[in-house]
Design a protein around this motif. Structure first.
Motif, PDB file in Angstrom:
ATOM      1  N   ASN A   1      30.063  59.616  32.026  1.00 11.63           N
ATOM      2  CA  ASN A   1      30.911  60.550  32.761  1.00 11.63           C
ATOM      3  C   ASN A   1      30.880  61.943  32.149  1.00 11.63           C
ATOM      4  OD1 ASN A   1      31.767  57.884  33.709  1.00 11.63           O
ATOM      5  ND2 ASN A   1      33.428  58.962  34.716  1.00 11.63           N
ATOM      6  N   VAL A   2      30.907  61.995  30.817  1.00 11.99           N
ATOM      7  CA  VAL A   2      30.854  63.297  30.148  1.00 11.99           C
ATOM      8  C   VAL A   2      29.549  64.000  30.478  1.00 11.99           C
ATOM      9  CG1 VAL A   2      30.762  64.469  27.910  1.00 11.99           C
ATOM     10  CG2 VAL A   2      32.403  62.615  28.280  1.00 11.99           C
ATOM     11  N   ARG A   3      28.459  63.244  30.536  1.00 12.21           N
ATOM     12  CA  ARG A   3      27.159  63.817  30.865  1.00 12.21           C
ATOM     13  C   ARG A   3      27.172  64.391  32.290  1.00 12.21           C
ATOM     14  NH1 ARG A   3      23.605  59.429  30.485  1.00 12.21           N
ATOM     15  NH2 ARG A   3      23.802  59.592  28.228  1.00 12.21           N
ATOM     16  N   ILE A   4      27.903  63.745  33.188  1.00 11.37           N
ATOM     17  CA  ILE A   4      27.941  64.194  34.581  1.00 11.37           C
ATOM     18  C   ILE A   4      28.779  65.462  34.738  1.00 11.37           C
ATOM     19  CG2 ILE A   4      28.861  63.629  36.870  1.00 11.37           C
ATOM     20  CD1 ILE A   4      27.979  60.746  36.367  1.00 11.37           C
ATOM     21  N   HIS A   5      30.017  65.441  34.218  1.00  2.85           N
ATOM     22  CA  HIS A   5      30.906  66.578  34.496  1.00  2.85           C
ATOM     23  C   HIS A   5      31.149  67.513  33.312  1.00  2.85           C
ATOM     24  CE1 HIS A   5      33.893  64.144  32.461  1.00  2.85           C
ATOM     25  NE2 HIS A   5      34.034  63.300  33.484  1.00  2.85           N
ATOM     26  N   GLY A   6      30.743  67.107  32.120  1.00  2.00           N
ATOM     27  CA  GLY A   6      30.859  68.001  30.977  1.00  2.00           C
ATOM     28  C   GLY A   6      32.244  68.121  30.375  1.00  2.00           C
ATOM     29  N   ILE A   7      33.180  67.302  30.831  1.00  2.00           N
ATOM     30  CA  ILE A   7      34.544  67.353  30.299  1.00  2.00           C
ATOM     31  C   ILE A   7      34.649  66.389  29.119  1.00  2.00           C
ATOM     32  CG2 ILE A   7      36.996  67.018  30.810  1.00  2.00           C
ATOM     33  CD1 ILE A   7      36.266  67.518  33.774  1.00  2.00           C
TER      34      ILE A   7
END
Length: 205
Positions: free
Chosen positions: A54-60
């Motif tokens: 998920n972090v890789r997708i949205h950067g949060i």
């Protein structure tokens, strides 16, 4: 066309629908964006682990939401921003599920909202090889945005609905839903009562 609604998009920390970490809101009046809002959300325990995917997708990252308010603060803000608007989201079942599941995780009542899915509307409006948000938004003349940024995605979703309403020559979302044969959904206590009324014992008589 002069449609009014609120577009919404969530990003989540992980695969749990109760792990909202970001929300984008776009208010449309008379077919034009008049207000935008983006908020980071601190996901509730035990849904607060950030997956690498998920972090890789949205950067949060966890650090970005460590000091953010949790959903108990954001829910009243959503109610105030949207008012009586119908909500619109791309693959709306996901975003409405985030509202419901994050609210439930914090012991909050799921809010009453009617909603329309821009993905389903796009399928009945355009002839595309893919109906993913960037592709459908491009068909609506909205391109070059940062996909998986919640505010940008909400704006893209809004553009699809405004453009679709113009193509179908309608001026409200109920009419757009009717002409595209897309069901208007609902969440919250009213939706639960309506569902029971439609499928309960009396409905079979």
């Amino acid at each position: 066309m002069p449609v009014d609604f609120t577009a919404i998009d969530f990003e989540t920390a992980n695969s749990s629908g109760a792990s909202a970490c970001s929300v984008g809101l776009v208010k449309v009046r008379d077919g034009r964006v008049v207000e935008r809002e983006h908020r980071y959300i601190r996901p509730p325990f035990p849904h607060n682990e950030f997956s690498e995917w998920n972090v890789r997708i949205h950067g949060i990252t966890p650090e970005m939401v460590a000091n953010a308010d949790d959903w108990s603060v954001h829910l009243p803000a959503l109610r105030e921003f949207a008012g009586d608007d119908m909500l619109v989201a791309h693959n709306a079942g996901f975003d409405m599920g985030v509202i419901a599941k994050t609210s439930t995780a914090l012991g909050l009542e799921v809010p009453d909202f009617r909603y329309l899915c821009s993905l389903q509307v796009a399928r009945r409006t355009y002839h595309l090889e893919s109906y993913r948000l960037p592709v459908a938004a491009m068909a609506a003349g909205f391109e070059g945005f940062s996909h998986h940024d919640a505010l940008a995605d909400a704006e893209a979703c809004a553009a699809i609905i405004v453009h679709s309403a113009a193509r179908h020559e309608v001026d409200d979302l109920d009419r757009l839903a009717h002409v595209t044969r897309v069901k208007v959904g609902a969440i919250g206590p009213v939706a639960t009562r309506d569902d029971r009324a439609a499928h309960g014992p009396m409905a079979l008589q």
